[in-house]
Enzyme design. Structure first.
Site, PDB file in Angstrom:
ATOM      1  N   ASP A   1       5.114  12.395 -11.047  1.00  0.00           N
ATOM      2  CA  ASP A   1       4.787  13.601 -10.210  1.00  0.00           C
ATOM      3  C   ASP A   1       5.651  14.674 -10.978  1.00  0.00           C
ATOM      4  O   ASP A   1       6.139  14.562 -12.039  1.00  0.00           O
ATOM      5  CB  ASP A   1       5.962  13.214  -8.939  1.00  0.00           C
ATOM      6  CG  ASP A   1       6.296  14.357  -8.083  1.00  0.00           C
ATOM      7  OD1 ASP A   1       5.369  15.012  -7.728  1.00  0.00           O
ATOM      8  OD2 ASP A   1       7.739  14.771  -7.961  1.00  0.00           O
TER       9      ASP A   1
ATOM     10  N   ASP B   1       6.864  11.321  -2.518  1.00  0.00           N
ATOM     11  CA  ASP B   1       6.416  10.480  -3.710  1.00  0.00           C
ATOM     12  C   ASP B   1       6.375   9.112  -3.281  1.00  0.00           C
ATOM     13  O   ASP B   1       6.049   8.189  -3.952  1.00  0.00           O
ATOM     14  CB  ASP B   1       7.100  10.653  -4.974  1.00  0.00           C
ATOM     15  CG  ASP B   1       6.932  11.911  -5.710  1.00  0.00           C
ATOM     16  OD1 ASP B   1       5.776  12.554  -5.427  1.00  0.00           O
ATOM     17  OD2 ASP B   1       7.787  12.739  -5.927  1.00  0.00           O
TER      18      ASP B   1
END
Length: 848
Positions: free
Chosen positions: A518, A748
């Site tokens: 991420d 996430d």
């Protein structure tokens, strides 16, 4: 519905995103094949991974062969055939610890009326049950799954979780205390009759022999038998349950081997007490086996519990209550579950939006990063959609509840649970070996007992030979090999501020093919900071004072720049923060931006006004404006071309530039951005050099990821991807090989849960930590490599322990089968092998 159902579901619903199935209404994003997408990020992911030439069936079979995981009812893409009207219930199940537990729980659940399917994962202690709510309730499902020592309850039921933990502690305490009482009797009264202890004189030994052969001796043996029964059936209940499940699913495992040895010694001793005069009893073997294995497992659990306690400061993000507007304009606090479509909610600065909806009044900057990953706050006014779970940074909003009265954050949570329940754990190495070892031991024991009878031995002698084989082959060493090595890995990881949530990490992880990062909060710090400025110190102080009245993240970052001006004005010897680091470039010269205090009297803010594109006000009698050049244009202020060009250039690389001016003209600018995390280049370069593909997956704008796209070690960057799209992208990457996801935020969490291994930075959210297998507490990105090193070292330690255990069995079993060992010596040998495993496991895994 699982995000991994992706394209298959989208083909059935032409209005859904082809990748992640989110609605595409009002979004005109398609590809060359006229597939529809909810955003450009999903289109890019589908274009790169959607048509990958991968044999999904072959991947699935390879994973099954590697993991030995129980079968499920999903296909290679994770699709479930859920009948219309059925809902998914997610329960936490205490007591699952292997792949056979998963299969058993799934079988029990699907046998219940009204249940169409179930998927369990011992990795996350989660089971998903698809059911007809009219035919069976959640309470019915909980009761159905609970039994045989398993305990099912809602995932947010902290009381039931605590009860399960207390019961595990009670089992251990009872086993140790009662076991000590049994072993004390053996040491003081029984072993002396076997070995003629030198510290007992002949008269005492004779007395003990006679006492053991008398009626009093029989009563004494009965008392020991009763105490052993407590240890076997109370402390050893999880072991017996595992053995039963193993036999029922026809998947021999370590629990079955341990239970066979413990129960055999118990049954032989009990029959001997009843039918044999002056019997030899081996209750001590039963006690030792059960207590040793239970202590080993408890040690592993205690290390994990101590590790997870480090994450007590992660933030919880879901909302339970909402402030609803009544007809008379007042507000009332109601549970989110009680909200109806169309209800109007008041959300003030600093509060989370409870559910998805539409802004109908107000003007506020909204931080949606927890759901979307977008690091920049978005200005919301009447008519704009608002995402449930986002935070109102400044101002306030009146939000009309959407048609589903649901939160995007809750949807993400359900997606995480869905992925977790489908994430079957691996069959541990010891359990895989047990599938061959258990039948072999039983055959050897039966053959040895039969041979003893055939050679003229008495039935009791034949039984004793068979019992000795079972005892000597009892895998206490095998039973301890995995949990103690794993506990050593968890312990060593904890010393490095790495928390391992899932003990299967050290068996599940293989050489990774792909690592997905991420961006916001992972490769960057996730904090908005001033990184460049072209404005004099005096104007910067005025602008910072004005922005200190704003709750917008960009405004707060500019307000922090006041310390730079103060530090510069005070001089290097007077700054409040001696450790301030250069962070704001000023025409080539670095000005320190730290946490120093005000260098003098703070400017007085006489008026303040917030706008959609910035702020304005009067500070120390001077009219000041900070914001987008369009705000200056609206007010008729002058903006030099060089300021416009600098602002445009910064925006093109994903920064947030704002013009700063006073008294009718813009005089300069400040650029705010998400700071790159220290060591990110070294981390991605090291992974790339080791042959691992590095991919960046972010919900941010493509411009904000430019620096990563240009790095040689990063093979691909997918920007503007929603949480569902991230999970689907990871799922597609898993078809190509072992995939690791590294992230920090709630957005996430689905991808972390979907990956073969999820690594969360510890400064992130509770949901990210819950979905991950590993958390890095100190936010050191370089610790990602440490996770892999520890996993490999723990794997080597497990194999070393198991190798020693099998070497011991290779020598001891033939001796027992030929009658050269009796059960007592077999028990001593078993204890010695266990001691060696414990000693080996206590060593550090990595040399610092």
């Amino acid at each position: 519905m699982s995000a991994t159902e992706g394209a298959a579901g989208a083909r059935d619903d032409p209005a859904a995103c082809t990748l992640c199935e989110l609605p595409t209404e009002g979004v005109d994003v398609t590809d060359d094949e006229e597939n529809r997408f909810c955003c450009t990020g999903c289109r890019d992911v589908y274009g790169a991974l959607g048509d990958a030439d991968v044999d999904a069936d072959a991947v699935r079979e390879r994973r099954r062969a590697r993991d030995g995981a129980a079968g499920d009812e999903t296909d290679a893409d994770g699709d479930r055939d859920v009948p219309d009207g059925h809902e998914a219930a997610f329960l936490e199940v205490d007591g699952m610890h292997c792949a056979t537990c998963e299969a058993f729980i799934e079988t029990v659940a699907t046998d219940a009326d009204g249940v169409s399917g179930a998927s369990a994962s011992y990795v996350t202690d989660t089971v998903r049950i698809d059911h007809d709510p009219d035919a069976v309730t959640i309470d019915d499902l909980t009761e159905t799954v609970s039994g045989l020592g398993y305990s099912a309850y809602a995932r947010d039921d902290a009381f039931s979780r605590r009860q399960a933990s207390n019961m595990a502690t009670a089992r251990l305490a009872a086993g140790v205390l009662v076991g000590m009482a049994v072993m004390l009797q053996y040491i003081v009264l029984i072993y002396p009759t076997y070995f003629a202890f030198p510290f007992y004189d002949e008269r005492t030994l004779t007395y003990l022999d006679e006492a053991m052969a008398s009626t009093s001796g029989t009563y004494f043996f009965i008392v020991i038998g009763v105490l052993t029964t407590i240890v076997l059936f109370f402390t050893g209940k999880p072991i017996l349950r595992g053995a039963y499940v193993s036999a029922k699913t026809r998947s021999p495992n370590m629990d079955l081997l341990v239970a066979i040895a413990a129960v055999s010694a118990y049954l032989y001793s009990t029959l001997a007490v009843i039918f044999v005069e002056s019997p030899s009893i081996y209750y001590d073997v039963t006690v030792a086996i059960v207590v040793i294995v239970t202590v080993g497992n408890h040690y592993e659990d205690s290390v994990k519990d101590r590790a997870t306690a480090l994450l007590s400061e992660v933030t919880a993000v879901q909302v339970d209550d909402a402030r609803r507007l009544t007809g008379d304009g007042e507000t009332e606090s109601v549970a989110v579950d009680a909200l109806e479509p169309g209800d109007r909610l008041l959300v003030r600065a600093g509060e989370r939006v409870p559910v998805d909806g539409e802004a109908v009044d107000g003007d506020a900057a909204v931080d949606e990063s927890v759901v979307t990953g977008e690091s920049l706050a978005v200005r919301k006014v009447a008519g704009d959609p608002v995402v449930g779970g986002s935070v109102v940074a400044d101002g306030s909003l009146t939000v009309a509840v959407g048609p589903d009265a649901a939160s995007s954050l809750d949807r993400v949570a359900e997606l995480v649970y869905d992925l977790q329940s489908g994430n079957h754990g691996v069959q541990k190495l010891a359990d895989r070996l047990a599938t061959v070892f258990v039948p072999a031991v039983l055959v050897i024991a039966a053959v040895a007992a039969g041979a003893s009878l055939a050679l003229g031995g008495a039935p009791t002698d034949a039984m004793l030979v068979g019992l000795t084989v079972l005892i000597v082959s009892c895998p206490c060493a095998l039973g301890l090999a995995t949990p103690l090595a794993v506990a050593a890995g968890i312990r060593d990881a904890l010393e490095r501020n790495v928390v391992v949530f899932d003990d299967t990490v050290f068996e599940r992880i293989r050489d990774a093919d792909t690592v997905v990062f991420d961006k916001t909060g992972t490769l960057t710090t996730g904090e908005m900071r001033p990184i460049e400025r072209q404005v004099d110190d005096d104007l910067l102080r005025l602008a910072a004072a004005l922005e200190s009245r704003s709750a917008h993240p960009v405004g707060q970052a500019i307000a922090a720049a006041r310390s730079a001006a103060d530090a510069a004005e005070a001089g290097p010897g007077e700054a409040g923060d001696e450790g301030a680091t250069p962070a704001v470039a000023d025409g080539g010269a670095a000005a320190a931006v730290g946490e120093s205090g005000d260098g003098g009297d703070a400017p007085a803010v006489e008026s303040f006004e917030s706008h959609a594109r910035g702020v304005s006000g009067v500070v120390d009698g001077v009219e000041v404006v900070v914001g987008h050049p369009a705000l200056f244009d609206e007010r008729g202020w002058t903006v030099p071309d060089e300021v416009r060009e600098a602002v445009a250039a910064a925006r093109d690389v994903g920064r947030v530039p704002v013009a700063v001016g006073r008294d009718g003209a813009a005089e300069g600018f400040v650029v705010v951005g998400d700071e790159l995390r220290e060591g990110w280049e070294e981390t991605v370069t090291a992974l790339d050099e080791s042959g691992v593909e590095v991919i960046v997956l972010t919900g941010d704008d493509e411009r904000a990821a430019t620096v990563f796209a240009e790095h040689d070690a990063v093979s691909s960057v997918f920007a503007g991807v929603p949480p569902e799209g991230k999970a689907e992208a990871v799922g597609r990457l898993k078809r190509r090989g072992v995939t690791v996801m590294v992230g920090d935020g709630t957005n996430d969490a689905p991808a972390l849960a979907a990956a073969d291994l999820g690594i969360a930075l510890g400064g992130g959210t509770a949901m990210a930590a819950d979905a991950a297998d590993v958390a890095i507490v100190d936010d050191e990105l370089g610790s990602v490599a440490t996770v892999f090193e520890l996993a490999r070292a723990a794997g080597r330690r497990v194999k070393g322990n198991i190798g020693w255990a099998f070497c011991y069995n290779a020598v001891a079993i033939p001796l027992a089968a030929t009658g050269l060992l009796n059960p007592l010596f077999a028990a001593v040998a078993m204890g010695a092998s266990s001691l060696l495993v414990v000693t080996n496991s206590s060593r550090a895994l990595l040399d610092d």
